[in-house]
Design a protein around this motif. Structure first.
Motif, PDB file in Angstrom:
ATOM      1  N   GLU A   1      11.323   7.524  -4.520  1.00  0.00           N
ATOM      2  CA  GLU A   1      11.938   6.199  -4.382  1.00  0.00           C
ATOM      3  C   GLU A   1      10.908   5.183  -3.886  1.00  0.00           C
ATOM      4  O   GLU A   1      10.852   4.051  -4.374  1.00  0.00           O
ATOM      5  CB  GLU A   1      13.140   6.270  -3.447  1.00  0.00           C
ATOM      6  CG  GLU A   1      14.327   7.002  -4.055  1.00  0.00           C
ATOM      7  CD  GLU A   1      15.454   7.245  -3.065  1.00  0.00           C
ATOM      8  OE1 GLU A   1      15.331   6.865  -1.883  1.00  0.00           O
ATOM      9  OE2 GLU A   1      16.475   7.840  -3.483  1.00  0.00           O
ATOM     10  N   GLU A   2      10.097   5.607  -2.935  1.00  0.00           N
ATOM     11  CA  GLU A   2       9.064   4.717  -2.413  1.00  0.00           C
ATOM     12  C   GLU A   2       7.999   4.426  -3.483  1.00  0.00           C
ATOM     13  O   GLU A   2       7.536   3.295  -3.613  1.00  0.00           O
ATOM     14  CB  GLU A   2       8.416   5.341  -1.171  1.00  0.00           C
ATOM     15  CG  GLU A   2       7.554   4.364  -0.414  1.00  0.00           C
ATOM     16  CD  GLU A   2       7.223   4.853   0.987  1.00  0.00           C
ATOM     17  OE1 GLU A   2       6.578   4.079   1.711  1.00  0.00           O
ATOM     18  OE2 GLU A   2       7.591   5.979   1.359  1.00  0.00           O
ATOM     19  N   ALA A   3       7.643   5.427  -4.269  1.00  0.00           N
ATOM     20  CA  ALA A   3       6.682   5.228  -5.354  1.00  0.00           C
ATOM     21  C   ALA A   3       7.249   4.266  -6.397  1.00  0.00           C
ATOM     22  O   ALA A   3       6.536   3.404  -6.918  1.00  0.00           O
ATOM     23  CB  ALA A   3       6.321   6.564  -5.990  1.00  0.00           C
ATOM     24  N   GLU A   4       8.526   4.420  -6.696  1.00  0.00           N
ATOM     25  CA  GLU A   4       9.165   3.524  -7.655  1.00  0.00           C
ATOM     26  C   GLU A   4       9.172   2.088  -7.135  1.00  0.00           C
ATOM     27  O   GLU A   4       8.892   1.142  -7.889  1.00  0.00           O
ATOM     28  CB  GLU A   4      10.590   3.988  -7.947  1.00  0.00           C
ATOM     29  CG  GLU A   4      11.281   3.138  -9.005  1.00  0.00           C
ATOM     30  CD  GLU A   4      12.654   3.672  -9.335  1.00  0.00           C
ATOM     31  OE1 GLU A   4      12.881   3.961 -10.514  1.00  0.00           O
ATOM     32  OE2 GLU A   4      13.489   3.794  -8.405  1.00  0.00           O
TER      33      GLU A   4
ATOM     34  N   THR B   1      -7.533  -6.069  -2.451  1.00  0.00           N
ATOM     35  CA  THR B   1      -6.457  -6.190  -1.472  1.00  0.00           C
ATOM     36  C   THR B   1      -5.212  -5.401  -1.831  1.00  0.00           C
ATOM     37  O   THR B   1      -4.474  -4.999  -0.963  1.00  0.00           O
ATOM     38  CB  THR B   1      -6.070  -7.674  -1.280  1.00  0.00           C
ATOM     39  OG1 THR B   1      -5.664  -8.202  -2.534  1.00  0.00           O
ATOM     40  CG2 THR B   1      -7.223  -8.456  -0.709  1.00  0.00           C
ATOM     41  N   ASN B   2      -4.956  -5.231  -3.111  1.00  0.00           N
ATOM     42  CA  ASN B   2      -3.743  -4.548  -3.550  1.00  0.00           C
ATOM     43  C   ASN B   2      -4.092  -3.531  -4.625  1.00  0.00           C
ATOM     44  O   ASN B   2      -3.489  -3.510  -5.679  1.00  0.00           O
ATOM     45  CB  ASN B   2      -2.733  -5.555  -4.121  1.00  0.00           C
ATOM     46  CG  ASN B   2      -2.326  -6.586  -3.119  1.00  0.00           C
ATOM     47  OD1 ASN B   2      -2.045  -6.250  -1.988  1.00  0.00           O
ATOM     48  ND2 ASN B   2      -2.309  -7.834  -3.516  1.00  0.00           N
ATOM     49  N   GLY B   3      -5.065  -2.711  -4.363  1.00  0.00           N
ATOM     50  CA  GLY B   3      -5.566  -1.775  -5.348  1.00  0.00           C
ATOM     51  C   GLY B   3      -4.516  -0.808  -5.819  1.00  0.00           C
ATOM     52  O   GLY B   3      -3.359  -0.858  -5.417  1.00  0.00           O
ATOM     53  N   PRO B   4      -4.926   0.101  -6.690  1.00  0.00           N
ATOM     54  CA  PRO B   4      -3.963   1.019  -7.274  1.00  0.00           C
ATOM     55  C   PRO B   4      -3.262   1.888  -6.238  1.00  0.00           C
ATOM     56  O   PRO B   4      -2.172   2.367  -6.471  1.00  0.00           O
ATOM     57  CB  PRO B   4      -4.791   1.859  -8.231  1.00  0.00           C
ATOM     58  CG  PRO B   4      -6.203   1.547  -7.950  1.00  0.00           C
ATOM     59  CD  PRO B   4      -6.259   0.292  -7.149  1.00  0.00           C
ATOM     60  N   SER B   5      -3.864   2.127  -5.080  1.00  0.00           N
ATOM     61  CA  SER B   5      -3.224   2.915  -4.023  1.00  0.00           C
ATOM     62  C   SER B   5      -2.758   1.985  -2.916  1.00  0.00           C
ATOM     63  O   SER B   5      -3.389   1.849  -1.887  1.00  0.00           O
ATOM     64  CB  SER B   5      -4.218   3.928  -3.449  1.00  0.00           C
ATOM     65  OG  SER B   5      -4.194   5.102  -4.179  1.00  0.00           O
ATOM     66  N   THR B   6      -1.643   1.330  -3.165  1.00  0.00           N
ATOM     67  CA  THR B   6      -1.088   0.483  -2.126  1.00  0.00           C
ATOM     68  C   THR B   6      -0.654   1.364  -0.968  1.00  0.00           C
ATOM     69  O   THR B   6      -0.409   2.564  -1.153  1.00  0.00           O
ATOM     70  CB  THR B   6       0.113  -0.321  -2.659  1.00  0.00           C
ATOM     71  OG1 THR B   6       1.131   0.589  -3.047  1.00  0.00           O
ATOM     72  CG2 THR B   6      -0.278  -1.210  -3.825  1.00  0.00           C
ATOM     73  N   PRO B   7      -0.534   0.823   0.212  1.00  0.00           N
ATOM     74  CA  PRO B   7      -0.101   1.653   1.346  1.00  0.00           C
ATOM     75  C   PRO B   7       1.224   2.379   1.089  1.00  0.00           C
ATOM     76  O   PRO B   7       1.374   3.540   1.462  1.00  0.00           O
ATOM     77  CB  PRO B   7       0.025   0.647   2.487  1.00  0.00           C
ATOM     78  CG  PRO B   7      -0.912  -0.457   2.131  1.00  0.00           C
ATOM     79  CD  PRO B   7      -0.887  -0.531   0.621  1.00  0.00           C
ATOM     80  N   ARG B   8       2.166   1.716   0.434  1.00  0.00           N
ATOM     81  CA  ARG B   8       3.453   2.371   0.159  1.00  0.00           C
ATOM     82  C   ARG B   8       3.290   3.529  -0.809  1.00  0.00           C
ATOM     83  O   ARG B   8       3.887   4.590  -0.635  1.00  0.00           O
ATOM     84  CB  ARG B   8       4.448   1.364  -0.408  1.00  0.00           C
ATOM     85  CG  ARG B   8       4.917   0.368   0.646  1.00  0.00           C
ATOM     86  CD  ARG B   8       5.933  -0.551   0.102  1.00  0.00           C
ATOM     87  NE  ARG B   8       7.187   0.183  -0.083  1.00  0.00           N
ATOM     88  CZ  ARG B   8       8.249  -0.323  -0.668  1.00  0.00           C
ATOM     89  NH1 ARG B   8       8.220  -1.549  -1.126  1.00  0.00           N
ATOM     90  NH2 ARG B   8       9.340   0.382  -0.794  1.00  0.00           N
ATOM     91  N   LEU B   9       2.483   3.357  -1.832  1.00  0.00           N
ATOM     92  CA  LEU B   9       2.261   4.433  -2.784  1.00  0.00           C
ATOM     93  C   LEU B   9       1.514   5.583  -2.118  1.00  0.00           C
ATOM     94  O   LEU B   9       1.856   6.754  -2.308  1.00  0.00           O
ATOM     95  CB  LEU B   9       1.488   3.932  -4.006  1.00  0.00           C
ATOM     96  CG  LEU B   9       1.210   4.958  -5.093  1.00  0.00           C
ATOM     97  CD1 LEU B   9       2.509   5.589  -5.587  1.00  0.00           C
ATOM     98  CD2 LEU B   9       0.453   4.310  -6.233  1.00  0.00           C
ATOM     99  N   GLN B  10       0.532   5.258  -1.312  1.00  0.00           N
ATOM    100  CA  GLN B  10      -0.206   6.298  -0.599  1.00  0.00           C
ATOM    101  C   GLN B  10       0.727   7.073   0.337  1.00  0.00           C
ATOM    102  O   GLN B  10       0.660   8.295   0.431  1.00  0.00           O
ATOM    103  CB  GLN B  10      -1.371   5.697   0.198  1.00  0.00           C
ATOM    104  CG  GLN B  10      -2.314   6.716   0.767  1.00  0.00           C
ATOM    105  CD  GLN B  10      -2.975   7.561  -0.317  1.00  0.00           C
ATOM    106  OE1 GLN B  10      -3.493   7.038  -1.289  1.00  0.00           O
ATOM    107  NE2 GLN B  10      -2.960   8.864  -0.155  1.00  0.00           N
TER     108      GLN B  10
ATOM    109  N   ASP C   1       7.467  -1.141  -8.845  1.00  0.00           N
ATOM    110  CA  ASP C   1       8.184  -2.390  -9.117  1.00  0.00           C
ATOM    111  C   ASP C   1       7.431  -3.593  -8.541  1.00  0.00           C
ATOM    112  O   ASP C   1       7.365  -4.650  -9.178  1.00  0.00           O
ATOM    113  CB  ASP C   1       9.604  -2.328  -8.549  1.00  0.00           C
ATOM    114  CG  ASP C   1      10.499  -1.348  -9.305  1.00  0.00           C
ATOM    115  OD1 ASP C   1      10.142  -0.948 -10.437  1.00  0.00           O
ATOM    116  OD2 ASP C   1      11.547  -0.961  -8.738  1.00  0.00           O
ATOM    117  N   GLU C   2       6.877  -3.432  -7.346  1.00  0.00           N
ATOM    118  CA  GLU C   2       6.088  -4.513  -6.747  1.00  0.00           C
ATOM    119  C   GLU C   2       4.862  -4.818  -7.595  1.00  0.00           C
ATOM    120  O   GLU C   2       4.495  -5.982  -7.775  1.00  0.00           O
ATOM    121  CB  GLU C   2       5.672  -4.138  -5.331  1.00  0.00           C
ATOM    122  CG  GLU C   2       6.817  -4.127  -4.335  1.00  0.00           C
ATOM    123  CD  GLU C   2       6.397  -3.584  -2.976  1.00  0.00           C
ATOM    124  OE1 GLU C   2       5.197  -3.319  -2.753  1.00  0.00           O
ATOM    125  OE2 GLU C   2       7.296  -3.407  -2.135  1.00  0.00           O
ATOM    126  N   ALA C   3       4.208  -3.787  -8.107  1.00  0.00           N
ATOM    127  CA  ALA C   3       3.029  -3.982  -8.951  1.00  0.00           C
ATOM    128  C   ALA C   3       3.403  -4.718 -10.237  1.00  0.00           C
ATOM    129  O   ALA C   3       2.655  -5.582 -10.710  1.00  0.00           O
ATOM    130  CB  ALA C   3       2.377  -2.639  -9.266  1.00  0.00           C
TER     131      ALA C   3
END
Length: 108
Positions: free
Chosen positions: A51-54, A27-36, A58-60
């Protein structure tokens, strides 16, 4: 709706963590929608993408911290049983659980 993996005293602590970890990866794999999204938009707006990757990172970290706190709680409960008949086995399982999770953390 996803159900939580079994974490009661009947499930070995290490099995409960593996089940939770598998569920988290789905559900929250290494490529979250925000990171992607950050990866996809880097060429157009690199600073915003970073900034979005950071934020995604932080969420991870928060999810990892919460998972570790829950894991510690389950392990702690596993060896707090005052019953002498189950205490030796519970202590052994708890020690194995602490060893496994600590080794995984040190491999990061």
């Amino acid at each position: 709706m996803l159900t939580s993996p079994r974490t009661d005293s009947l499930a070995p602590p290490d099995a409960a963590l593996r089940a939770r970890s598998r569920c988290s990866r789905r559900t929250n794999g290494p490529s979250t929608p925000r990171l992607q999204h950050a990866l996809n938009t880097f060429a157009d707006s690199p600073r915003q993408a970073l900034e979005e990757a950071e934020d995604s990172f932080d969420e991870a970290v928060v999810r990892l911290t919460n998972t570790l706190a829950e894991r510690r709680r389950v392990l702690h409960e596993g060896w707090q049983d005052p019953d002498p008949d189950t205490q030796s086995d519970g202590l052994r399982l708890a020690l194995r659980g602490y060893r496994e999770i600590t080794q995984r953390l040190l491999r990061m």
